[in-house]
Write an enzyme that holds these catalytic residues in place. Structure first.
Site, PDB file in Angstrom:
ATOM      1  N   GLY A  58      50.531  41.417  47.965  1.00 59.73           N
ATOM      2  CA  GLY A  58      49.661  41.082  49.096  1.00 59.73           C
ATOM      3  C   GLY A  58      49.268  42.336  49.887  1.00 59.73           C
ATOM      4  N   SER A 153      51.418  44.280  41.944  1.00 59.97           N
ATOM      5  CA  SER A 153      50.440  44.591  42.977  1.00 59.97           C
ATOM      6  C   SER A 153      51.086  45.309  44.166  1.00 59.97           C
ATOM      7  CB  SER A 153      49.721  43.309  43.412  1.00 59.97           C
ATOM      8  OG  SER A 153      48.579  43.605  44.165  1.00 59.97           O
ATOM      9  N   TYR A 154      51.015  44.743  45.391  1.00 62.19           N
ATOM     10  CA  TYR A 154      51.638  45.396  46.539  1.00 62.19           C
ATOM     11  C   TYR A 154      53.163  45.388  46.439  1.00 62.19           C
ATOM     12  CZ  TYR A 154      52.158  47.155  51.289  1.00 62.19           C
ATOM     13  OH  TYR A 154      52.475  47.934  52.368  1.00 62.19           O
ATOM     14  N   ASP A 339      42.266  44.790  34.595  1.00 66.16           N
ATOM     15  CA  ASP A 339      42.337  44.652  36.053  1.00 66.16           C
ATOM     16  C   ASP A 339      41.513  45.742  36.716  1.00 66.16           C
ATOM     17  OD1 ASP A 339      43.078  44.086  38.691  1.00 66.16           O
ATOM     18  OD2 ASP A 339      44.914  45.265  38.549  1.00 66.16           O
ATOM     19  N   HIS A 392      45.107  41.464  36.397  1.00 70.95           N
ATOM     20  CA  HIS A 392      46.046  41.837  37.455  1.00 70.95           C
ATOM     21  C   HIS A 392      47.352  41.054  37.340  1.00 70.95           C
ATOM     22  CE1 HIS A 392      46.835  43.744  41.307  1.00 70.95           C
ATOM     23  NE2 HIS A 392      47.159  42.586  41.847  1.00 70.95           N
TER      24      HIS A 392
END
Length: 416
Positions: A58, A153-154, A339, A392
């Protein structure tokens, strides 16, 4: 532990042969922070298999994405009410723990406003570590297991920061809980701001999404190192968005979710063809009253990603990754190569900043006789893996290849 056991998830298929649990763990009694988890044991030899933590990114996105769209044992049918089995679930190889963190994400919450205002990288690492310690009190037979932290991701921030916190606490003589960390793995990981943005622009151009002129203008007018973007940079960025058109940036070749495809009757499903409307199905399923009751959560308006105030976010976590490697912990960074949000170019540029010599040279690896992707090993325990044809959310688009890669990671071997 007994109270957290899930007897039955509404709409689950027949033949479920593993135990699953969910509930809350308090991580800050004063602020009233309670973090939600969903835990699935392996259907075979669970007592001999490692414990793996999964974190979505996120910041502010729920790890139930990982549980119900990616690597978990079930996917959600297009009716938003029933589930089907994922034969390539990661609990085939390990016991998998999904954590929603920090408070305010998904089902996790705080009883006081203070629990929300302090959100940030430092507090998330602290809260996730406290969660682990307290969760192991509830599940004491997992205390001595080999432990791995994974995410995407984050979570390129979450995973190494949690690993660093854990290693530091393991050295604290006053701390009684030793957690046997063996390795970390991060997919399409946001780990360095400068190379992250630069890599996106080069990926867009190299994959024929933007023009030569816009690519040149972005490189000329955007100062990725300082993060200061001029009006000319913003203008070029806007032109690039128009040139790309309406595509799914998280998988540049994937179909979009069209209104005619969304919630309704059960369509024919294939685990190898990820449904672009899966977000809608997940939102419907996890907001059903009987599902929330089965998960032992208080009635909640669950959402995939929420607005969370963020107090701190370093521009790079590469120094932390270097320190984790120095502690003898295996670090895997993997990348779905379709991605565009955290593309393979961003990851390669970031790894190059570490200036680590190559130990095992770039080569293909295989899954069921096909090239699953490519792998390169660096001295000091860093491995970079690509997953061919994945976006992703790597296990969503290439579940079989993702499981092949994950199994090799747990064994400490490069995928063959």
């Amino acid at each position: 532990m007994k109270a957290d056991k899930i007897s039955y998830l509404p709409g689950q298929p027949k033949g479920v042969d593993f135990d699953q649990y969910s509930g809350y763990i308090t991580v800050d009694a004063k602020a009233g922070r309670r973090l939600f988890y969903y835990f699935v044991e392996s259907p075979t030899n669970a007592s001999d298999k490692p414990l793996v933590l999964w974190l979505n990114g996120g910041p502010g996105c729920s790890s139930m994405i990982g549980a119900f769209q990616e690597l978990g044992p079930f996917r959600i049918n297009s009716d938003g009410k029933t589930l089907y089995k994922n034969p390539y679930a990661w609990n085939n190889a390990a016991n998998v723990l999904f954590l929603e963190s920090p408070a305010g994400v998904g089902f996790s919450y705080s009883k006081t406003p203070l629990g929300y205002y302090e959100s940030g990288d430092k507090e998330t690492a602290k809260g996730s570590y406290t969660f682990l310690v307290n969760w192991l009190q509830r599940f004491p037979h997992y205390k001595n297991r080999d432990f791995f932290i994974t995410g995407e991701s984050y979570a390129g921030h979450y995973v190494p920061q949690l690993a660093y916190t854990l290693l530091a606490m393991n050295k604290n003589p006053d701390h009684t809980t030793f957690i046997n960390l063996k390795g970390i793995a991060i997919g399409n990981a946001w780990i360095d701001d400068c190379t992250g943005y630069k890599g996106m622009i080069d990926y867009f151009w190299s994959h024929a999404l933007i023009s030569d002129e816009t690519h040149a203008s972005l490189n000329k007018n955007c100062d990725y190192d300082s993060g200061n973007y001029s009006k000319a940079c913003e203008k070029a960025d806007g032109e690039g968005s128009l040139e790309m058109g309406y595509i799914d940036i998280y998988n540049i070749y994937a179909p979009l979710c069209l209104p005619s495809q969304s919630l309704g009757k059960i369509n024919s499903v294939s685990i190898k063809e990820f449904d672009p409307c899966s977000d809608d199905y997940m939102d419907s399923y996890l907001n059903r009253e009987n599902v929330q009751a089965a998960l032992h959560v208080k009635p909640t308006n669950w959402s995939k990603c929420g607005e969370v105030e963020w107090a701190d976010s370093p521009t790079t976590v590469l120094p932390i990754i270097r320190q984790i490697m120095a502690s003898g912990i295996n670090v895997w960074i993997y990348s779905g190569d379709t991605d565009g949000r955290v593309p393979v170019t961003s990851t390669r540029y970031a790894i190059n900043l570490l200036r680590i010599p190559v130990q095992n040279h770039w080569r293909p690896w295989y899954s069921k006789g096909e090239v699953g992707g490519y792998v390169v090993g660096y001295k000091g325990g860093l491995t970079f893996v690509t997953v061919r044809g994945a976006g992703h959310l790597v296990p969503s688009y290439q579940p079989e290849r993702a499981l092949t890669m994950f199994s090799a990671f747990l064994q400490g071997k490069l995928p063959k």
